[in-house]
Scaffold this motif. Structure first.
Motif, PDB file in Angstrom:
ATOM      1  N   LYS A  18       0.876   1.798 -27.617  1.00  0.00           N
ATOM      2  CA  LYS A  18       1.485   3.011 -28.189  1.00  0.00           C
ATOM      3  C   LYS A  18       2.243   3.799 -27.127  1.00  0.00           C
ATOM      4  CE  LYS A  18      -1.653   3.966 -32.002  1.00  0.00           C
ATOM      5  NZ  LYS A  18      -2.968   4.573 -32.131  1.00  0.00           N
ATOM      6  N   GLN A  19       1.838   3.626 -25.854  1.00  0.00           N
ATOM      7  CA  GLN A  19       2.508   4.329 -24.762  1.00  0.00           C
ATOM      8  C   GLN A  19       3.893   3.727 -24.467  1.00  0.00           C
ATOM      9  OE1 GLN A  19       0.219   6.564 -23.352  1.00  0.00           O
ATOM     10  NE2 GLN A  19      -1.498   5.693 -24.478  1.00  0.00           N
ATOM     11  N   LEU A  20       4.099   2.484 -24.935  1.00  0.00           N
ATOM     12  CA  LEU A  20       5.337   1.787 -24.583  1.00  0.00           C
ATOM     13  C   LEU A  20       6.454   2.105 -25.564  1.00  0.00           C
ATOM     14  CD1 LEU A  20       3.851  -1.786 -23.905  1.00  0.00           C
ATOM     15  CD2 LEU A  20       4.455  -0.049 -22.202  1.00  0.00           C
TER      16      LEU A  20
ATOM     17  N   ASP B 234      10.563  -1.288 -28.403  1.00  0.00           N
ATOM     18  CA  ASP B 234      11.002  -2.666 -28.157  1.00  0.00           C
ATOM     19  C   ASP B 234      10.110  -3.414 -27.162  1.00  0.00           C
ATOM     20  OD1 ASP B 234      11.996  -0.947 -26.140  1.00  0.00           O
ATOM     21  OD2 ASP B 234      13.426  -2.502 -25.527  1.00  0.00           O
ATOM     22  N   LYS B 235       9.219  -2.723 -26.488  1.00  0.00           N
ATOM     23  CA  LYS B 235       8.316  -3.391 -25.536  1.00  0.00           C
ATOM     24  C   LYS B 235       6.965  -3.723 -26.176  1.00  0.00           C
ATOM     25  CE  LYS B 235      10.600  -3.667 -21.660  1.00  0.00           C
ATOM     26  NZ  LYS B 235      11.355  -2.550 -21.126  1.00  0.00           N
ATOM     27  N   ARG B 236       6.756  -3.223 -27.398  1.00  0.00           N
ATOM     28  CA  ARG B 236       5.461  -3.481 -28.041  1.00  0.00           C
ATOM     29  C   ARG B 236       5.439  -4.869 -28.669  1.00  0.00           C
ATOM     30  NH1 ARG B 236       5.048   2.168 -31.374  1.00  0.00           N
ATOM     31  NH2 ARG B 236       5.644   3.477 -29.629  1.00  0.00           N
ATOM     32  N   SER B 237       4.230  -5.442 -28.801  1.00  0.00           N
ATOM     33  CA  SER B 237       4.141  -6.755 -29.439  1.00  0.00           C
ATOM     34  C   SER B 237       4.403  -6.613 -30.931  1.00  0.00           C
ATOM     35  CB  SER B 237       2.745  -7.354 -29.265  1.00  0.00           C
ATOM     36  OG  SER B 237       2.215  -7.045 -28.024  1.00  0.00           O
TER      37      SER B 237
END
Ligand code: 4AD
Ligand code: MG
Length: 479
Positions: free
Chosen positions: A292-294, A297-300
């Motif tokens: 959630k901090q990312l 587009d960086k989350r899976s």
């Protein structure tokens, strides 16, 4: 005898009320001078213990602090609190080991993984590391179970060796020579004849060469042990000391090898999903919160649970090295010059950014890349008829990259010798390896699975230092 306790996992799963039991464990929290939450490592779920007000001495209750070790006798009763079906109404409380609250570094709050790495002697007592190491155990057990059921023989290969199996030269030397005044030979070189083993030795980088010897007798064997690499790579995927599983099979070609590796990985992940479901659910939740901090587009795209289900239920993609290079050449990041290492063409070694593009963006599933150029692979790999490639295979998984490296082995003595000579591999030292090609040589294959990379994949932990109890990395050998 003091071991007359019931483990908290068993107690919680039985849910039988109205009986007296003894539990032992470590205090996670103590609220309102009344509610103790106790953990004994058998499960992530704490047992709630109620010490009714007025029942126990104040001086005893003062010693019940986070981290203290307790023995509790009590009655199992239905719980009215939410989150648990039963609790323990204490009749006897004994502090087995006190834990001074002002000195104990683990507080009942969220600590960063970096901080916990510095107190690795205590991090087993956290929810995250409790879960990680129970999953690690389940995977290790499943590995032995898988091979045992298939009739493979477990071979213990040496830790101290005189050979460099991978020919990579990144080894830790083992010596008892005095470093202050090293003995020299006639030519001024260090005289290893005076060393403990009468020769130069190192910690093993792989048990493969010895496993090959055993495979030409038992036909199917595996190793599972520590291996060591003095690579100075400070990444989230490299350890100087890691555990590797290396099956080696006579009468297998590269295709058989790939099939076994796929079946093996799916089996052990499925086992962990069935036997450590609670821990994996916890880790999936942990990962979701971390992500959630990312930025979006960086989350899976998939949760940890979905990802594992996907892997056990779908065939791995198979692609030749040659086709992989074509895909990479035509890829958007290559055309936009986004790769740190541009794709120069056939013959180049794949960098991890390329591997990750293939698994995470292009195929979006585990991928087996095979038939690599001979020039970038180890001497023992079998030469293909095209005269350029060898029967090698790497398995790559999303989020990690390479998890398995393997090949069909060169079983033809002339071909092997020719390749060893061209790669400056000392044939004299490997006389026993060459003997196997003279005495009943057979087609055979094998692979190596990096155990910590597998544990990373299954637990969703981002840093390899967080899936081995006491990581060994450049500049770090504490504990
Ligand atoms: O690809 P590698 O170097 O292959 C071998 O050692 C062969 N002898 C295996 C065989 O065919 N029997 O290493 C195998 C795997 C890699 O795919 C990776 O998962 C892991 O070992 N590995 C490491 N894991 C953690 N830290 C390191 N420094 C690693 N180096 C390799
Ligand atoms: Mg490799």
């Amino acid at each position: 005898m003091i071991n007359q306790r019931i483990k908290i996992k068993a107690l919680l799963s039985e849910e039988a009320t109205g009986r007296e039991v003894t539990v032992m464990g470590w205090v996670r929290t103590f609220r309102n001078n009344q509610f103790i939450s106790l953990n004994d490592g058998s499960t992530n779920t704490n047992l709630q213990i109620v010490a009714e007000l007025g029942q126990f001495d104040e001086s005893l209750l003062k010693k019940i602090t986070t981290g203290a070790a307790l023995k509790v006798k009590g009655m199992v009763v239905p719980s009215i609190g939410k989150g648990q079906k039963i609790e323990l109404k204490a009749t006897e409380l004994e502090v087995l080991g006190e834990c001074p609250a002002d000195e104990y570094p683990l507080q009942p709050k969220k600590h960063s993984l970096e901080f916990l790495r510095e107190i690795a002697h205590l991090r087993f007592r956290t929810n995250t590391f409790g879960a990680v190491f129970r999953v690690r155990h389940a995977l290790a057990y499943a590995i032995h179970k898988f091979f045992h059921e298939k009739g493979f023989i477990y071979i213990h290969t040496p830790i101290i060796t005189a050979s460099d199996a991978e020919g990579a030269g990144e080894m830790f030397r083992v010596t008892t020579l005095p470093l202050e005044h090293l003995p020299r030979d006639e030519n001024g070189n260090i005289d290893y004849r005076q060393d403990f083993f009468g020769r130069s030795t190192n910690l093993t980088v792989s048990g493969q060469l010895e496993a090959e010897l055993a495979a030409t007798a038992f036909s199917e064997v595996y190793t599972f042990g520590p291996t060591f690499r003095a690579e100075n790579s400070n990444t989230t995927r490299h350890l100087a000391e890691f555990w590797m599983i290396e099956p080696e099979m006579a009468f297998y070609d590269l295709e058989d090898n790939m099939l076994l590796a796929e079946e093996f990985i799916q089996y052990i992940i499925r086992f962990a999903m069935e036997h450590t479901a609670e821990d994996l659910a916890f880790l999936a939740q942990r990962l979701a919160e971390e992500e959630k901090q990312l930025p979006q587009d960086k989350r899976s795209e998939m949760s940890l649970t979905e990802k594992l289900e996907f892997v056990v239920n779908n065939r791995f993609e198979r692609v030749t090295y040659t086709d992989a290079i074509e895909i990479l050449k035509e890829s958007a990041p290559n055309k936009k010059k986004k790769f740190q290492f541009p794709v120069t063409g056939w013959g180049m070694d794949l960098q991890s950014e390329h591997e990750r593009y293939l698994v995470e963006k292009h195929f979006r599933k585990p991928v087996i890349i095979y038939n690599y150029p001979g020039a970038i692979k180890a001497f023992y790999m079998r030469q293909n008829d095209d005269g350029k490639t060898v029967a090698a295979m790497d398995i790559l998984v999303p989020g990690i990259g390479e998890i398995v490296g393997g090949s069909q082995r060169e079983e033809r003595p002339e071909k092997l010798l020719e390749r060893m000579r061209s790669m400056n591999i000392p044939e004299k030292e490997l006389w026993w390896y060459l003997d196997i090609r003279r005495f009943g040589s057979v087609p055979h294959s094998g692979f190596g699975l990096g155990f910590e990379r597998l544990v990373q994949f299954v637990t969703g932990m981002n840093n390899i230092r967080d899936v081995i109890p006491f990581p060994r990395t450049p500049g770090n050998a504490e504990f």
